[in-house]
Design a protein around this motif. Structure first.
Motif, mmCIF file in Angstrom:
data_model
loop_
_atom_site.group_PDB
_atom_site.id
_atom_site.type_symbol
_atom_site.label_atom_id
_atom_site.label_comp_id
_atom_site.label_asym_id
_atom_site.label_seq_id
_atom_site.Cartn_x
_atom_site.Cartn_y
_atom_site.Cartn_z
ATOM 1 N N PHE A 101 -6.707 -0.811 -4.497
ATOM 2 C CA PHE A 101 -6.182 -0.668 -3.141
ATOM 3 C C PHE A 101 -4.772 -0.084 -3.154
ATOM 4 O O PHE A 101 -3.938 -0.490 -3.972
ATOM 5 C CB PHE A 101 -6.108 -2.024 -2.442
ATOM 6 C CG PHE A 101 -7.425 -2.618 -2.063
ATOM 7 C CD1 PHE A 101 -8.063 -2.255 -0.889
ATOM 8 C CD2 PHE A 101 -8.027 -3.562 -2.884
ATOM 9 C CE1 PHE A 101 -9.282 -2.826 -0.528
ATOM 10 C CE2 PHE A 101 -9.237 -4.135 -2.541
ATOM 11 C CZ PHE A 101 -9.868 -3.761 -1.359
ATOM 12 N N ASP A 102 -4.524 0.806 -2.221
ATOM 13 C CA ASP A 102 -3.150 1.121 -1.834
ATOM 14 C C ASP A 102 -2.625 -0.103 -1.074
ATOM 15 O O ASP A 102 -3.408 -0.969 -0.651
ATOM 16 C CB ASP A 102 -3.162 2.368 -0.945
ATOM 17 C CG ASP A 102 -1.815 2.617 -0.286
ATOM 18 O OD1 ASP A 102 -0.807 2.659 -1.014
ATOM 19 O OD2 ASP A 102 -1.786 2.751 0.954
ATOM 20 N N LEU A 136 -3.199 5.850 -11.766
ATOM 21 C CA LEU A 136 -4.562 5.349 -11.645
ATOM 22 C C LEU A 136 -5.249 5.299 -13.008
ATOM 23 O O LEU A 136 -5.995 4.345 -13.300
ATOM 24 C CB LEU A 136 -5.361 6.241 -10.692
ATOM 25 C CG LEU A 136 -6.835 5.869 -10.488
ATOM 26 C CD1 LEU A 136 -6.975 4.446 -9.956
ATOM 27 C CD2 LEU A 136 -7.519 6.857 -9.542
ATOM 28 N N GLU A 137 -4.982 6.274 -13.843
ATOM 29 C CA GLU A 137 -5.606 6.296 -15.170
ATOM 30 C C GLU A 137 -5.202 5.071 -15.985
ATOM 31 O O GLU A 137 -6.022 4.481 -16.701
ATOM 32 C CB GLU A 137 -5.214 7.575 -15.906
ATOM 33 C CG GLU A 137 -5.965 7.790 -17.204
ATOM 34 C CD GLU A 137 -5.710 9.168 -17.776
ATOM 35 O OE1 GLU A 137 -6.542 9.614 -18.586
ATOM 36 O OE2 GLU A 137 -4.682 9.794 -17.429
ATOM 37 N N ARG A 138 -3.934 4.654 -15.879
ATOM 38 C CA ARG A 138 -3.483 3.455 -16.585
ATOM 39 C C ARG A 138 -4.223 2.205 -16.085
ATOM 40 O O ARG A 138 -4.580 1.322 -16.869
ATOM 41 C CB ARG A 138 -1.972 3.261 -16.399
ATOM 42 C CG ARG A 138 -1.114 4.223 -17.225
ATOM 43 C CD ARG A 138 0.349 4.055 -16.864
ATOM 44 N NE ARG A 138 1.201 4.965 -17.609
ATOM 45 C CZ ARG A 138 1.900 4.642 -18.694
ATOM 46 N NH1 ARG A 138 1.852 3.404 -19.156
ATOM 47 N NH2 ARG A 138 2.659 5.528 -19.295
ATOM 48 N N ILE A 139 -4.446 2.135 -14.768
ATOM 49 C CA ILE A 139 -5.162 0.985 -14.204
ATOM 50 C C ILE A 139 -6.591 0.946 -14.729
ATOM 51 O O ILE A 139 -7.087 -0.096 -15.181
ATOM 52 C CB ILE A 139 -5.158 1.060 -12.656
ATOM 53 C CG1 ILE A 139 -3.729 0.914 -12.115
ATOM 54 C CG2 ILE A 139 -6.063 -0.018 -12.065
ATOM 55 C CD1 ILE A 139 -3.603 1.177 -10.630
ATOM 56 N N LYS A 161 1.358 8.226 -8.283
ATOM 57 C CA LYS A 161 0.431 8.965 -7.429
ATOM 58 C C LYS A 161 1.216 9.835 -6.439
ATOM 59 O O LYS A 161 2.299 9.432 -6.000
ATOM 60 C CB LYS A 161 -0.516 8.009 -6.698
ATOM 61 C CG LYS A 161 0.163 7.072 -5.686
ATOM 62 C CD LYS A 161 -0.869 6.205 -4.983
ATOM 63 C CE LYS A 161 -0.191 5.303 -3.962
ATOM 64 N NZ LYS A 161 -1.105 4.461 -3.216
ATOM 65 N N PRO A 162 0.752 11.048 -6.174
ATOM 66 C CA PRO A 162 -0.599 11.578 -6.348
ATOM 67 C C PRO A 162 -0.937 12.063 -7.757
ATOM 68 O O PRO A 162 -2.039 12.588 -7.966
ATOM 69 C CB PRO A 162 -0.634 12.753 -5.382
ATOM 70 C CG PRO A 162 0.764 13.277 -5.421
ATOM 71 C CD PRO A 162 1.624 12.038 -5.503
ATOM 72 N N ILE A 189 -3.844 -3.266 -7.315
ATOM 73 C CA ILE A 189 -2.975 -2.569 -6.362
ATOM 74 C C ILE A 189 -2.383 -1.349 -7.051
ATOM 75 O O ILE A 189 -1.910 -1.433 -8.189
ATOM 76 C CB ILE A 189 -1.830 -3.483 -5.875
ATOM 77 C CG1 ILE A 189 -2.365 -4.624 -4.998
ATOM 78 C CG2 ILE A 189 -0.778 -2.685 -5.120
ATOM 79 C CD1 ILE A 189 -2.800 -4.210 -3.616
ATOM 80 N N MET A 190 -2.408 -0.205 -6.355
ATOM 81 C CA MET A 190 -1.731 1.005 -6.821
ATOM 82 C C MET A 190 -0.850 1.509 -5.678
ATOM 83 O O MET A 190 -1.350 1.981 -4.657
ATOM 84 C CB MET A 190 -2.750 2.086 -7.219
ATOM 85 C CG MET A 190 -2.100 3.402 -7.629
ATOM 86 S SD MET A 190 -3.310 4.672 -8.143
ATOM 87 C CE MET A 190 -4.175 5.006 -6.602
#
Length: 440
Positions: free
Chosen positions: A8-9, A146-149, A140-141, A103-104
């Motif tokens: 989620f953002d 996201l890749e780390r998550i 992000k963008p 969360i990101m």
């Protein structure tokens, strides 16, 4: 669908605040001007975080000094934050299904933790990634955050669903091959600028995420197959990127080759007809089985390799979002560069015949890529055993008041798939079958 992680953002997705980011930006500009930084260097400050790095470099000022001002303004704003209606229902649903959440966010860690603690949702998230937790080039963008998550959870990107309210959430998801949902109508917490990015699914508010998730997590794929040992393995491998094995139903329609063995090797459900009953018989068996399994959405997908899974997701979209009851993937509305003229002409004739009986024109009535809602599929009675079933489904859906939409897809033809499907003789048979059915 095989969703193993939801990311989620934060701002504009789960929480909002009365003060818009545009005001925060203006307050930050004022503070920078008070420090003696010229307006021409400050510029528009869009986006703020990246521009603070630039300003620090151009002025020789300490980035930490400038950044502390921004963080202070963010934390002050968060003091009035609130959860959007429906957030807790969504989080409880995912928790009950055992799907981990993360969360990101582009917010600072201090503001993020304050928002989560204030609003009582901290414990739902297994990982919280803020802009302070990754190098600036990965926020992000950019895809790095996201890749780390995803790496931390050890899942494939195609098993990840990213939920956000801005193109900055969608861009990294698409780059990595993750699924994405865009929230379109939240205003409190939305960033002060927008960028174009096309998500897999759209909802107006976070309240719409719960029914969407219920649909996605109860989608079944019906794959009718007759002597498809050459292609069925590759087709299933593609589907398994996004769908669980138990959600895929291969109807082995009396095959004389190793179709069933290849399908079983992928762990999917295989239903076998002892004799070949034709496309209509296979679809009838598969759809009835999916309904018994309490499917909320039913996708049909050909076994000969002429469909793209990316197109299947697009065909699902309007039905999953509740905007249609029945979606047809139209090769005639998409890229027809690989579709032979005889196929285009034959389809046009059959479309016209189908429209007479359905009282609705569908540009590719013979398409094997379709998506039904449970309600629509339950209303359709299949009596045609062979290729006439494609027209019959359109007629049944239209006659039972299902909302029908067409979604452009790419026509993919190989020498092998060209031998499959309808031809002129089959077209004549379809027309006669429909006529005799109406005259009964």
């Amino acid at each position: 669908m095989d969703i193993r992680l939801v990311v989620f953002d934060l701002d504009g997705t789960l929480i909002g605040a009365p003060k818009p980011f545009a005001q925060v930006k203006e307050e930050l500009k004022s503070r920078l001007l008070e420090m003696g930084i010229p307006q021409e260097i400050i510029g528009d400050l869009t986006p703020m975080y990246e521009n603070l790095h630039r300003i620090a470099k151009e002025t020789g000022r300490s980035f930490e000094e400038l950044y502390s001002i921004m963080v202070g303004l963010e934390v002050e704003r968060i003091e009035e934050s609130f959860l959007f209606d429906g957030v807790l229902d969504v989080l409880e649903f995912l928790k009950a299904r055992g799907i981990p959440m993360a969360i990101m966010t582009r917010s600072s860690r201090e503001a993020t933790m304050k928002a989560l603690e204030m609003n009582g949702v901290m414990d739902y998230f297994s990982l919280i990634s803020t802009r302070d937790d990754v190098p600036a080039r990965e926020v992000k963008p950019n895809a790095g955050q996201l890749e780390r998550i995803i790496t931390a959870f050890g899942v494939e990107p195609s098993k990840v669903l990213v939920v956000g309210d801005h193109g900055y959430d969608i861009i990294p998801a698409r780059e990595l091959g993750a699924l994405s949902v865009m929230i379109t109508d939240h205003t409190a917490g939305r960033m002060s600028f927008s960028v174009e990015a096309k998500p897999n699914f759209e909802i107006e508010t976070i309240k719409g995420l719960l029914p969407l998730l219920e649909n996605l997590l109860s989608t079944y794929v019906v794959v009718p197959a007759y002597n498809e040992e050459r292609t069925i393995g590759t087709v299933l491998d593609d589907l398994l990127r996004y769908f669980r094995a138990e959600e895929i139903i291969v109807v082995n329609d009396g095959s004389r080759d190793k179709t069933a063995e290849v399908a079983r090797s992928r762990g999917v459900h295989v239903l076998t007809h002892l004799v070949n009953r034709g496309l209509g018989g296979a679809l009838g068996t598969g759809i009835a089985y999916a309904l018994r399994k309490n499917a909320r959405l039913i996708l049909t997908f050909d076994a000969d390799g002429q469909h793209l899974v990316s197109d299947a997701l697009r065909v699902m979209k309007p039905v999953a979002e509740g905007k249609a009851d029945f979606a047809v993937g139209s090769r005639l509305k998409g890229d027809t560069s690989e579709m032979p003229f005889v196929k285009r002409f034959g389809n046009f004739v059959l479309d016209a015949i189908t429209a007479v009986f359905a009282r609705k024109y569908v540009s590719d009535s013979q398409s094997g890529l379709r998506c039904f809602s449970r309600e629509c599929a339950s209303k359709i009675t299949i009596t045609c055993d062979r290729y006439a079933v494609s027209s019959e489904i359109i007629i049944e859906a239209s006659g039972n008041g299902c909302r029908i939409v067409e979604v452009p897809i790419k026509a993919v033809y190989t020498e092998y798939s060209m031998k499959k499907g309808t031809n002129i003789l089959e077209g004549v048979k379809i027309a006669l079958n429909l006529l005799f059915d109406k005259l009964r």
